[in-house]
Design a protein around this motif. Structure first.
Motif, PDB file in Angstrom:
ATOM      1  N   ASN A 108     -25.384   6.938  52.477  1.00  0.00           N
ATOM      2  CA  ASN A 108     -25.572   8.156  51.674  1.00  0.00           C
ATOM      3  C   ASN A 108     -24.321   9.040  51.635  1.00  0.00           C
ATOM      4  O   ASN A 108     -24.380  10.176  51.160  1.00  0.00           O
ATOM      5  N   ALA A 109     -23.219   8.506  52.112  1.00  0.00           N
ATOM      6  CA  ALA A 109     -21.971   9.278  52.125  1.00  0.00           C
ATOM      7  C   ALA A 109     -21.307   9.234  50.750  1.00  0.00           C
ATOM      8  O   ALA A 109     -21.569   8.341  49.942  1.00  0.00           O
ATOM      9  N   PRO A 110     -20.432  10.183  50.479  1.00  0.00           N
ATOM     10  CA  PRO A 110     -19.665  10.124  49.226  1.00  0.00           C
ATOM     11  C   PRO A 110     -18.862   8.816  49.156  1.00  0.00           C
ATOM     12  O   PRO A 110     -18.454   8.265  50.177  1.00  0.00           O
ATOM     13  N   GLU A 111     -18.646   8.344  47.935  1.00  0.00           N
ATOM     14  CA  GLU A 111     -17.940   7.080  47.733  1.00  0.00           C
ATOM     15  C   GLU A 111     -16.580   7.055  48.422  1.00  0.00           C
ATOM     16  O   GLU A 111     -16.204   6.055  49.038  1.00  0.00           O
ATOM     17  N   ALA A 112     -15.854   8.137  48.344  1.00  0.00           N
ATOM     18  CA  ALA A 112     -14.511   8.185  48.947  1.00  0.00           C
ATOM     19  C   ALA A 112     -14.582   8.008  50.454  1.00  0.00           C
ATOM     20  O   ALA A 112     -13.734   7.336  51.058  1.00  0.00           O
ATOM     21  N   GLU A 113     -15.605   8.589  51.070  1.00  0.00           N
ATOM     22  CA  GLU A 113     -15.761   8.473  52.524  1.00  0.00           C
ATOM     23  C   GLU A 113     -16.119   7.041  52.922  1.00  0.00           C
ATOM     24  O   GLU A 113     -15.598   6.502  53.908  1.00  0.00           O
ATOM     25  N   LEU A 114     -17.001   6.434  52.137  1.00  0.00           N
ATOM     26  CA  LEU A 114     -17.374   5.039  52.388  1.00  0.00           C
ATOM     27  C   LEU A 114     -16.151   4.138  52.285  1.00  0.00           C
ATOM     28  O   LEU A 114     -15.892   3.306  53.170  1.00  0.00           O
ATOM     29  N   MET A 115     -15.388   4.295  51.215  1.00  0.00           N
ATOM     30  CA  MET A 115     -14.243   3.408  50.999  1.00  0.00           C
ATOM     31  C   MET A 115     -13.121   3.650  52.017  1.00  0.00           C
ATOM     32  O   MET A 115     -12.378   2.730  52.356  1.00  0.00           O
ATOM     33  N   ALA A 116     -13.030   4.878  52.511  1.00  0.00           N
ATOM     34  CA  ALA A 116     -12.042   5.153  53.561  1.00  0.00           C
ATOM     35  C   ALA A 116     -12.413   4.372  54.825  1.00  0.00           C
ATOM     36  O   ALA A 116     -11.535   3.827  55.515  1.00  0.00           O
ATOM     37  N   TYR A 117     -13.715   4.317  55.110  1.00  0.00           N
ATOM     38  CA  TYR A 117     -14.164   3.530  56.262  1.00  0.00           C
ATOM     39  C   TYR A 117     -13.928   2.042  56.019  1.00  0.00           C
ATOM     40  O   TYR A 117     -13.478   1.320  56.927  1.00  0.00           O
TER      41      TYR A 117
END
Length: 299
Positions: A108-117
């Motif tokens: 449920n995180a923002p896309e940018a946060e997911l992709m950073a991970y």
């Protein structure tokens, strides 16, 4: 007619062959696959002393591992920097071909946060030389059919990013993917709505045998070649809990021959809990049973 010179030459060759070590001839029957272990099984021992634990894992005959747990800030595994953990494995002749990464925490995180991970996972897996990054789990509050429909495109985007980095991406199942929701389940959505070129499947055979209406062979037949990794573990005959290989109800002699249909590249023995005495003793028992009774299916 054979000459005396030829007779002597052939006799010497035959004698030399008899003197060669058995390992020379065993090479032909050596398994094409390494016996793997999902390190989640021995998470308690790894947390206590990863150095002694990895040494013992190798001594038991395991050759490959799947990691569990990753610190994206320090790019570390089991308290060790990725390059140091790779060195520990290499020192004992072990490899790691996949890792279970906490991608589900970013559902449920923002896309940018997911992709950073995802990018941090790529860095870690790259250092460890892992061919695959695996999505291992879904929190209970993210398991509705609508959420599986949200998950599918998310998996595709992650898979595309990982593929561009030169690695593979896979989804690992449990039991909740097979719960029926009015004639459809989560696993069907994942199989149908994700791109097989971007999202491979890591099949947990224990959970398929326990929760799915379809057999492993039936699933393999639906999408041949997509099930690139297998989790192999046994089911207690009474409680249906985990148990050591050979003590349970799953007949792997009927499943393992389908490895080519499935497209299996790697497999990992695993036991999530319910150990007879300790996790380390359980992986020893499972390894011994596998080598004696099941390894022949992977030659």
């Amino acid at each position: 007619m054979i000459t005396r010179r030829q007779f002597i030459s052939h006799s010497c060759m035959a004698t030399s062959a008899l003197m060669l070590p058995n390992a020379f001839f065993a090479e032909e029957t050596k398994s094409a696959y390494k016996m793997g272990l999902q390190l989640f099984t021995i998470r308690d021992a790894m947390a206590k002393d990863p150095f002694a634990t990895i040494k013992q894992v190798a001594a038991l005959g395991y050759e490959d591992t799947e990691t569990y747990g990753f610190d994206p800030k320090t790019v570390s595994y089991y308290g060790l920097k990725a390059k140091d953990f790779l060195g520990l494995l290499s020192d004992h002749g072990l490899t790691t071909t996949s890792g279970h990464y906490d991608l589900f925490r970013y559902f449920n995180a923002p896309e940018a946060e997911l992709m950073a991970y995802v990018d941090q996972c790529i860095i870690g897996a790259g250092i460890l030389k892992q061919p695959y990054i695996t999505w291992p789990w879904l929190d209970p509050n993210n398991r509705s059919i609508e959420q599986f429909k949200q998950l599918a495109p998310k998996l595709n985007r992650i898979g595309e990013r990982i593929k561009k980095a030169g690695l593979g991406f896979a989804y690992h199942n449990h039991n909740f993917e097979f719960i029926d929701h009015g004639g459809i389940n989560g696993y069907e959505i994942i199989m149908k709505e994700t791109d097989p070129d971007l999202v491979k499947l890591q099949i947990d055979l224990y959970w398929v045998m326990r929760a799915s209406k379809l057999s492993p062979a039936a699933l393999f037949s639906m999408q041949p070649g997509r099930f690139v990794m297998w989790h192999i573990k046994d089911m207690d005959k009474v409680t249906q809990d985990y148990t050591e290989l050979g003590n349970g109800s799953i007949d792997y002699t009927k499943i393992l021959p389908d490895k080519d249909l499935a497209g299996m590249e790697y497999y990992y023995l695993e036991q999530g809990g319910n150990f007879k005495k300790s996790s380390m003793e359980s992986i020893a028992e499972s390894a011994a049973f596998f080598k004696k009774n099941l390894a022949k299916y992977f030659r």
